[in-house]
Write a protein that holds these residues in place. Structure first.
Motif, PDB file in Angstrom:
ATOM      1  N   MET A   1       0.653  -1.210  -0.115  1.00  0.00           N
ATOM      2  CA  MET A   1      -0.145   0.060  -0.028  1.00  0.00           C
ATOM      3  C   MET A   1       0.809   1.245  -0.066  1.00  0.00           C
ATOM      4  SD  MET A   1      -2.911  -0.959   2.589  1.00  0.00           S
ATOM      5  CE  MET A   1      -2.070  -2.076   3.618  1.00  0.00           C
ATOM      6  N   GLY A  39      -3.512  -3.550  -8.875  1.00  0.00           N
ATOM      7  CA  GLY A  39      -3.396  -2.270  -8.147  1.00  0.00           C
ATOM      8  C   GLY A  39      -4.056  -1.199  -8.753  1.00  0.00           C
ATOM      9  N   GLU A  40      -4.423  -0.381  -7.532  1.00  0.00           N
ATOM     10  CA  GLU A  40      -5.197   0.992  -8.081  1.00  0.00           C
ATOM     11  C   GLU A  40      -4.728   2.308  -7.282  1.00  0.00           C
ATOM     12  OE1 GLU A  40      -7.404   1.360 -10.481  1.00  0.00           O
ATOM     13  OE2 GLU A  40      -7.335  -0.871 -11.116  1.00  0.00           O
ATOM     14  N   PRO A  41      -4.912   3.291  -7.921  1.00  0.00           N
ATOM     15  CA  PRO A  41      -4.672   4.404  -7.039  1.00  0.00           C
ATOM     16  C   PRO A  41      -6.113   4.697  -6.236  1.00  0.00           C
ATOM     17  CG  PRO A  41      -5.169   5.236  -9.244  1.00  0.00           C
ATOM     18  CD  PRO A  41      -4.929   3.695  -9.237  1.00  0.00           C
ATOM     19  N   LEU A  42      -6.007   5.320  -5.166  1.00  0.00           N
ATOM     20  CA  LEU A  42      -7.353   5.845  -4.402  1.00  0.00           C
ATOM     21  C   LEU A  42      -7.497   7.387  -4.433  1.00  0.00           C
ATOM     22  CD1 LEU A  42      -6.676   3.650  -1.232  1.00  0.00           C
ATOM     23  CD2 LEU A  42      -8.300   2.975  -3.338  1.00  0.00           C
ATOM     24  N   GLU A  43      -8.697   7.849  -4.418  1.00  0.00           N
ATOM     25  CA  GLU A  43      -8.923   9.357  -4.419  1.00  0.00           C
ATOM     26  C   GLU A  43      -8.570   9.826  -3.170  1.00  0.00           C
ATOM     27  OE1 GLU A  43      -9.582  12.915  -4.342  1.00  0.00           O
ATOM     28  OE2 GLU A  43     -10.240  12.001  -6.393  1.00  0.00           O
ATOM     29  N   THR A  44      -7.489  10.875  -3.169  1.00  0.00           N
ATOM     30  CA  THR A  44      -7.141  11.303  -1.876  1.00  0.00           C
ATOM     31  C   THR A  44      -7.031  12.755  -1.771  1.00  0.00           C
ATOM     32  OG1 THR A  44      -4.841  11.433  -2.688  1.00  0.00           O
ATOM     33  CG2 THR A  44      -5.549   9.230  -1.541  1.00  0.00           C
ATOM     34  N   ARG A  74      -3.802   6.594   2.924  1.00  0.00           N
ATOM     35  CA  ARG A  74      -3.601   5.546   1.735  1.00  0.00           C
ATOM     36  C   ARG A  74      -3.603   6.197   0.306  1.00  0.00           C
ATOM     37  NH1 ARG A  74      -6.098   2.114   5.441  1.00  0.00           N
ATOM     38  NH2 ARG A  74      -5.002   0.369   6.164  1.00  0.00           N
ATOM     39  N   GLY A  75      -2.486   6.097  -0.462  1.00  0.00           N
ATOM     40  CA  GLY A  75      -2.735   6.634  -1.642  1.00  0.00           C
ATOM     41  C   GLY A  75      -3.106   5.641  -2.688  1.00  0.00           C
ATOM     42  N   GLY A  76      -2.972   4.295  -2.597  1.00  0.00           N
ATOM     43  CA  GLY A  76      -3.130   3.297  -3.645  1.00  0.00           C
ATOM     44  C   GLY A  76      -2.577   1.837  -3.127  1.00  0.00           C
ATOM     45  N   TRP A  77      -2.806   0.898  -3.977  1.00  0.00           N
ATOM     46  CA  TRP A  77      -2.251  -0.346  -3.543  1.00  0.00           C
ATOM     47  C   TRP A  77      -2.005  -1.225  -4.868  1.00  0.00           C
ATOM     48  CZ3 TRP A  77      -4.752  -4.234  -5.707  1.00  0.00           C
ATOM     49  CH2 TRP A  77      -6.078  -4.164  -6.104  1.00  0.00           C
TER      50      TRP A  77
END
Length: 110
Positions: A1, A39-44, A74-77
């Motif tokens: 992550m 993996g995917e980025p997350l909206e932050t 968390r920015g992504g995984w």
């Protein structure tokens, strides 16, 4: 992550072009050197995370806040196939941008 801090987010936003190029190069390297399984980025930037907690008695509470209220979000995984825990450090240490990487194994189903 991948975890971001306010400071790392500001640094990245101030110089988005080179950051994006380094980050995408890192992802290409993961895919080439290890087995990049997902993996995917997350909206932050625009959305506050929400947390739902369930108590032992089955009641739930919801809050517009992250589970962990520390300074990092968390920015992504990514899921990367490696032989063992020690090998997982190699792709994590090669991240060229100012975020932190948390290494966790994927729980294999029974």
């Amino acid at each position: 992550m991948i975890f971001e801090t306010e400071e790392s987010r500001r640094r990245i936003q101030a110089d988005r072009g080179p950051y994006r190029k380094e980050y995408e190069g890192w992802i290409v390297g993961l895919a080439a050197a290890w087995k990049l399984a997902g993996g995917e980025p997350l909206e932050t930037e625009h959305t506050t995370p929400a947390t739902v907690r369930t108590a032992a008695d089955g009641t739930s509470t919801a809050a517009d806040a992250p589970v962990h209220t520390g300074q990092e979000t968390r920015g992504g995984w990514f899921i990367v196939g490696v032989a063992d825990h020690a090998e997982a450090f190699e792709p994590a240490k090669s991240l060229p941008t100012p975020e932190s990487v948390e290494i966790r194994p994927v729980l294999e189903s029974a």
